[in-house]
Design an enzyme around this catalytic site. Structure first.
Site, mmCIF file in Angstrom:
data_model
loop_
_atom_site.group_PDB
_atom_site.id
_atom_site.type_symbol
_atom_site.label_atom_id
_atom_site.label_comp_id
_atom_site.label_asym_id
_atom_site.label_seq_id
_atom_site.Cartn_x
_atom_site.Cartn_y
_atom_site.Cartn_z
ATOM 1 N N CYS A 1 -46.139 -12.358 -31.731
ATOM 2 C CA CYS A 1 -45.554 -12.909 -32.949
ATOM 3 C C CYS A 1 -45.231 -11.749 -33.881
ATOM 4 O O CYS A 1 -46.098 -10.905 -34.151
ATOM 5 C CB CYS A 1 -46.535 -13.871 -33.612
ATOM 6 S SG CYS A 1 -45.956 -14.513 -35.201
ATOM 7 N N CYS B 1 -47.646 -11.940 -37.148
ATOM 8 C CA CYS B 1 -49.103 -11.752 -37.156
ATOM 9 C C CYS B 1 -49.653 -11.025 -35.923
ATOM 10 O O CYS B 1 -50.855 -10.823 -35.819
ATOM 11 C CB CYS B 1 -49.812 -13.091 -37.308
ATOM 12 S SG CYS B 1 -49.716 -14.128 -35.830
ATOM 13 N N CYS C 1 -46.321 -20.378 -33.959
ATOM 14 C CA CYS C 1 -47.470 -19.519 -33.701
ATOM 15 C C CYS C 1 -48.719 -20.217 -34.224
ATOM 16 O O CYS C 1 -48.742 -20.668 -35.373
ATOM 17 C CB CYS C 1 -47.277 -18.170 -34.382
ATOM 18 S SG CYS C 1 -48.731 -17.096 -34.244
ATOM 19 N N CYS D 1 -50.373 -17.979 -37.386
ATOM 20 C CA CYS D 1 -49.783 -17.887 -38.732
ATOM 21 C C CYS D 1 -48.849 -19.049 -39.073
ATOM 22 O O CYS D 1 -48.374 -19.138 -40.198
ATOM 23 C CB CYS D 1 -49.042 -16.566 -38.894
ATOM 24 S SG CYS D 1 -47.534 -16.435 -37.906
ATOM 25 N N CYS E 1 -37.601 -21.559 -25.519
ATOM 26 C CA CYS E 1 -36.404 -20.891 -26.037
ATOM 27 C C CYS E 1 -36.791 -20.287 -27.395
ATOM 28 O O CYS E 1 -36.963 -21.015 -28.378
ATOM 29 C CB CYS E 1 -35.303 -21.929 -26.166
ATOM 30 S SG CYS E 1 -33.684 -21.273 -26.521
#
Length: 165
Positions: A82, A85, A131, A134, A154
């Site tokens: 991510c 984070c 995510c 976060c 995707c």
């Protein structure tokens, strides 16, 4: 069989298949139980730490234009994290070329790294992928991917950071 009866039979078949599709969508879009995010920041902190494009996608649920992201044709081996984070999300081992213009993966490193929510924007029903650390918007998952999962995650390139192996 007469014409009105044929139309009625066709309508019934359509409605029964629509119900089956909706059941499959519900099963796929089931979200993990609500969890407390591990990374919590104010809007001002996110704006300061992320680029404007990252902020638009990760915090405002935007989408980058197809075929413009740096990881769409990316072939290096490693881990995709991510961008907000640093949470580990996907391995290059599960990345494939979907032809859609966004990086695509058939499974995450760990299902618990992601949250899935039903997204009904733009007159469609899709499964949004976030995510789990976060809450950042990553993209969507669709049931048209390759084996072994049959899924296509995707994901927006701008929501990812890459760590080379």
């Amino acid at each position: 069989m007469n014409y009105p009866m044929s139309l009625l039979l066709l309508a019934l078949l359509f409605l029964s298949s629509l119900g089956a599709c909706q059941q499959a969508e519900k099963k796929q879009a089931q979200s993990h139980p609500p969890m407390k995010l591990k990374v919590e920041k104010t809007d001002a902190q996110w704006r300061q730490e992320l680029s404007p494009e990252q902020y638009k996608v990760l915090r405002e649920k935007g989408t980058e234009r197809a075929f413009t992201g740096k990881y769409n044709d990316h072939k290096e081996k490693g881990i995709y994290r991510c961008a907000a984070c640093n949470n580990e999300l996907f391995s290059s081992e599960t990345k494939f070329d979907s032809g859609t213009g966004w990086p695509s993966f058939y499974q995450p490193i760990d299902e618990d790294a992601l949250l899935k929510e039903t997204d009904r924007t733009y007159g469609m029903t899709r499964t949004e992928v976030l995510c789990n650390h976060c809450g950042g918007h990553l993209g969507h998952v669709f049931p048209d991917g390759p084996k072994p999962t049959g899924l296509r995650y995707c994901i927006n390139s701008v929501s990812l950071a890459f760590e080379k192996k």
